[in-house]
Design a protein around this motif. Structure first.
Motif, mmCIF file in Angstrom:
data_model
loop_
_atom_site.group_PDB
_atom_site.id
_atom_site.type_symbol
_atom_site.label_atom_id
_atom_site.label_comp_id
_atom_site.label_asym_id
_atom_site.label_seq_id
_atom_site.Cartn_x
_atom_site.Cartn_y
_atom_site.Cartn_z
ATOM 1 N N TRP A 1 5.337 176.738 103.362
ATOM 2 C CA TRP A 1 5.709 177.209 102.032
ATOM 3 C C TRP A 1 5.849 178.715 102.078
ATOM 4 C CZ3 TRP A 1 1.992 178.815 97.786
ATOM 5 C CH2 TRP A 1 2.654 178.995 96.563
ATOM 6 N N GLY A 2 6.955 179.224 101.612
ATOM 7 C CA GLY A 2 7.176 180.669 101.578
ATOM 8 C C GLY A 2 7.148 181.305 102.955
ATOM 9 N N LEU B 1 7.849 172.936 101.548
ATOM 10 C CA LEU B 1 7.624 172.940 100.103
ATOM 11 C C LEU B 1 8.480 174.038 99.494
ATOM 12 C CD1 LEU B 1 6.167 172.423 97.389
ATOM 13 C CD2 LEU B 1 4.358 173.946 98.196
ATOM 14 N N VAL B 2 9.292 173.665 98.511
ATOM 15 C CA VAL B 2 10.035 174.628 97.712
ATOM 16 C C VAL B 2 9.488 174.477 96.303
ATOM 17 C CG1 VAL B 2 12.298 175.343 96.871
ATOM 18 C CG2 VAL B 2 12.075 174.343 99.164
ATOM 19 N N GLY B 3 8.979 175.554 95.763
ATOM 20 C CA GLY B 3 8.416 175.505 94.423
ATOM 21 C C GLY B 3 7.607 176.747 94.164
ATOM 22 N N SER B 4 7.335 176.997 92.908
ATOM 23 C CA SER B 4 6.578 178.195 92.564
ATOM 24 C C SER B 4 5.474 177.855 91.573
ATOM 25 C CB SER B 4 7.508 179.255 91.975
ATOM 26 O OG SER B 4 8.145 178.746 90.820
ATOM 27 N N ILE B 5 4.484 178.719 91.570
ATOM 28 C CA ILE B 5 3.373 178.581 90.632
ATOM 29 C C ILE B 5 3.886 179.015 89.262
ATOM 30 C CG2 ILE B 5 1.061 179.408 90.063
ATOM 31 C CD1 ILE B 5 0.752 180.000 93.099
ATOM 32 N N PRO B 6 3.658 178.201 88.236
ATOM 33 C CA PRO B 6 4.138 178.579 86.903
ATOM 34 C C PRO B 6 3.415 179.825 86.380
ATOM 35 C CG PRO B 6 3.190 176.360 86.902
ATOM 36 C CD PRO B 6 2.965 176.944 88.247
ATOM 37 N N PRO B 7 4.057 180.539 85.464
ATOM 38 C CA PRO B 7 3.370 181.682 84.851
ATOM 39 C C PRO B 7 2.139 181.198 84.091
ATOM 40 C CG PRO B 7 5.553 181.320 83.857
ATOM 41 C CD PRO B 7 5.398 180.333 84.963
ATOM 42 N N PRO B 8 1.138 182.079 83.885
ATOM 43 C CA PRO B 8 -0.121 181.673 83.246
ATOM 44 C C PRO B 8 0.041 180.934 81.927
ATOM 45 C CG PRO B 8 -0.346 183.867 84.134
ATOM 46 C CD PRO B 8 1.097 183.469 84.316
ATOM 47 N N GLY B 9 0.943 181.343 81.059
ATOM 48 C CA GLY B 9 1.140 180.666 79.780
ATOM 49 C C GLY B 9 1.582 179.231 79.954
ATOM 50 N N THR C 1 -1.844 174.814 97.042
ATOM 51 C CA THR C 1 -0.914 175.883 96.684
ATOM 52 C C THR C 1 -0.925 176.292 95.219
ATOM 53 O OG1 THR C 1 0.870 174.335 96.170
ATOM 54 C CG2 THR C 1 0.699 175.096 98.466
ATOM 55 N N SER C 2 -1.466 175.470 94.335
ATOM 56 C CA SER C 2 -1.415 175.647 92.881
ATOM 57 C C SER C 2 -0.010 175.407 92.318
ATOM 58 C CB SER C 2 -1.918 177.031 92.450
ATOM 59 O OG SER C 2 -3.262 177.185 92.826
ATOM 60 N N VAL C 3 0.897 174.843 93.113
ATOM 61 C CA VAL C 3 2.221 174.459 92.626
ATOM 62 C C VAL C 3 2.092 173.036 92.093
ATOM 63 C CG1 VAL C 3 4.635 174.017 93.220
ATOM 64 C CG2 VAL C 3 3.418 175.927 94.303
ATOM 65 N N PRO C 4 2.277 172.823 90.778
ATOM 66 C CA PRO C 4 2.122 171.481 90.215
ATOM 67 C C PRO C 4 3.148 170.503 90.795
ATOM 68 C CG PRO C 4 2.501 173.125 88.487
ATOM 69 C CD PRO C 4 2.641 173.819 89.780
ATOM 70 N N PRO C 5 2.791 169.225 90.885
ATOM 71 C CA PRO C 5 3.704 168.227 91.449
ATOM 72 C C PRO C 5 5.093 168.227 90.814
ATOM 73 C CG PRO C 5 1.536 167.259 91.202
ATOM 74 C CD PRO C 5 1.482 168.622 90.560
ATOM 75 N N CYS C 6 5.172 168.472 89.506
ATOM 76 C CA CYS C 6 6.467 168.454 88.821
ATOM 77 C C CYS C 6 7.366 169.609 89.253
ATOM 78 C CB CYS C 6 6.282 168.470 87.303
ATOM 79 S SG CYS C 6 5.473 169.948 86.674
ATOM 80 N N ARG C 7 6.800 170.650 89.868
ATOM 81 C CA ARG C 7 7.578 171.807 90.313
ATOM 82 C C ARG C 7 7.793 171.809 91.827
ATOM 83 N NH1 ARG C 7 7.120 176.651 86.391
ATOM 84 N NH2 ARG C 7 8.118 177.655 88.140
ATOM 85 N N GLN C 8 7.382 170.740 92.509
ATOM 86 C CA GLN C 8 7.489 170.679 93.964
ATOM 87 C C GLN C 8 8.768 169.964 94.390
ATOM 88 O OE1 GLN C 8 4.075 168.612 95.473
ATOM 89 N NE2 GLN C 8 2.636 170.052 94.568
ATOM 90 N N THR C 9 9.470 170.584 95.335
ATOM 91 C CA THR C 9 10.522 169.904 96.071
ATOM 92 C C THR C 9 10.019 169.866 97.509
ATOM 93 O OG1 THR C 9 12.270 170.704 94.625
ATOM 94 C CG2 THR C 9 12.936 169.970 96.819
ATOM 95 N N LEU C 10 9.885 168.664 98.056
ATOM 96 C CA LEU C 10 9.387 168.501 99.421
ATOM 97 C C LEU C 10 10.530 168.025 100.310
ATOM 98 C CD1 LEU C 10 6.031 166.719 98.581
ATOM 99 C CD2 LEU C 10 6.382 169.122 99.134
#
Length: 116
Positions: free
Chosen positions: A25-26, A98-106, A53-62
């Protein structure tokens, strides 16, 4: 010696060794030996990756061997068959990207996740 090319293409793809992959990842390797056999489904794998990674499953592309892993949609028996076939096709040491990012805090708060 290996079989001739025409025959080699007709042979079934049989895994030799454990289904251990490198999670990348990254541009970094996060896990040298992620054992796909230890997960009962793609969703279980995605949840483990979220822990790493703290990347939620809905934001993961594997991506494994140039193919995107499916999102957990569809009848359970179809998903189980796809997951089994995917694990059987793994070559030990292959990279799982893994392609994906950690969502912003909000956004994390809106998803019901806590921030530490």
């Amino acid at each position: 010696s290996s079989p001739p090319p025409l025959l080699r293409n007709g042979l079934p793809n049989v895994r030799v060794g454990p289904a251990k992959v490198k999670l990348k990842w990254g541009g970094r390797i996060l896990d040298e030996a992620l054992d796909l056999d230890s997960f009962s489904s793609v969703q279980d794998l995605r949840e483990r990756i979220c822990c790493l990674t703290s990347v939620p499953p809905c934001r993961q592309t594997l991506i494994l061997a140039g193919k995107r892993l499916p999102q957990p949609r569809g009848p359970p028996e179809v998903l189980a068959a796809e997951w089994s076939a995917l694990r059987d096709s793994v070559k030990p040491g292959q990279a799982l990207m893994l392609v994906g990012s950690i969502p912003p805090p909000g956004e994390l708060i809106n998803m019901g996740l806590s921030i530490n």
